[in-house]
Structures are given as structure tokens and as C-alpha cells.
Design a protein around this motif. Sequence first.
Motif: not given
Length: 235
Positions: A9-10, A18-22, A52-54, A61-67
Motif C-alpha cells: 500500500k505504501y 499526488d499522495s493526497d489521493d491515497g 516532504p508533505y508525505l 499519524f503517530f498522534s492518532k494511534r490508539k495505544d
Amino acid sequence: MDISKLKIKYKELKALEDSDDGIFEFKNLLLKDDDEDVLQFHIDILNDRDDPYLVRDIRSFFSKRKDQKKVSAFIATKIKDGIENPLLKADLIQILGNLRSPLVKEIVHDEIKSANRDIRYRCIIVMGWVGTTMTDLDVLNERMINDEDGQLRGYAATAMRQIWYNKKSVKNRVTKYIKEAIESEKDPEALTGMIITLQDLHKKKLGIKESNYGDVSGDVQEAKLKAIKMLSKLK
């Protein structure tokens, strides 16, 4: 989780114009669980600096992790075990700061005198976020006095201001430190950080204007003289 699926997927994400699309589909898969192999993969792809935007998105995304307790402990261990890439180390310190991890202070204390400017910069900023004690202020004061980079000396002053935002009782200590440093300071960026900190702490207009976006303007040398005069009148 099957890491091979994440890798595929990566790779697909990187192939997009445009990485925003995925990015949202990849984010959902990346954050599906907090297994250590997934966390390691998340860290590993921070080393891929082509977009750099990716990189910015992946770091956030680390701040969105559950644990987040597990995530913080995993990142802190990685830093302490040694990371050769200074940019990755700086990113991980910033991530721990964003998570407000109690583990980050010890790391900042160890790394804030790093030979790498970016690591020192992130440590200074993070200490402003998580600092609470007089020892934390002492660490920032040492950088405000001794860092070889004038801009970072200024950032150390504004990091102390950040601590003051959360703990008003440090006002006199911060003022004392700046009073001891400002007369001999000659670098405009260092002086700017000291002066805007004094302006906020003492609700005084000393000649430096700071916009909501952090842009500053004004005559720094004239403002320095006003600041020294104000400080001389304080008991």
C-alpha cells in the motif's frame, strides 16, 4: 497485521502523482493496530524523505494511534538504543513531544546539547511544551546563554515563555535569566526571542511586534535598550 500489505500500500501511495489521493486509505491501514512490527514500519518510512508533505503526514499519524502509552515507550526505547540518522532522531523527539509523553524530558535533557542543530532545535521546542520544573528552565537557560546559534538562543527564551503560559509562577525566574543574558547578547534573533518573552510576561510594549503567525517586526536594538531599562526598575 501482515506488514507486506502495508508495504504494498505504501508503494502504491508513493507511485501516485499526488499522495493526497491515497493518504487516507493508507492511514487507516497503518493505524489499524499498534503491534511493534507496525510501529517499526511507521518509523522506518519516516526515513523516506522524497516527499516532504508525505513525511509530515506520516509523522502526524503517530498522534492518532490508539495505544499512545505503548507508542511512546516504543519510540523512547528506539531513541535510547541509538539512531544514526539525526533527522529521524529529531522527528522522534518531536513526536514524543506532540504526544506529551512523560518519557521525553529525560531524552531532551540528554540530547539538547547535541552537535546537530536540528536535534537541539526540536529539544528546545519540546521542552517548551512539556517543561514544568525549575530544572527544565535551567536547561533552557543554559541553551539561551551558550548555544552557538543565535536563533536557537532566541527559541530557548520563547520556550521559557511557553512554560510560563502553563505555569505562571515561573515568571520571576524567567525574567531573572533574561536580565542576566540580554545586555551581552548581540544577535538580533536571540534578542528578539528574549524581548517578546519579556513583553508577554510583563505586559509591556518594548518595540517588537509579533503577529498571530509568529512574524516579528520592529527595531531590535531600540527594543533591547527599552527592555534593559524596564528590567533595571524591577525589584
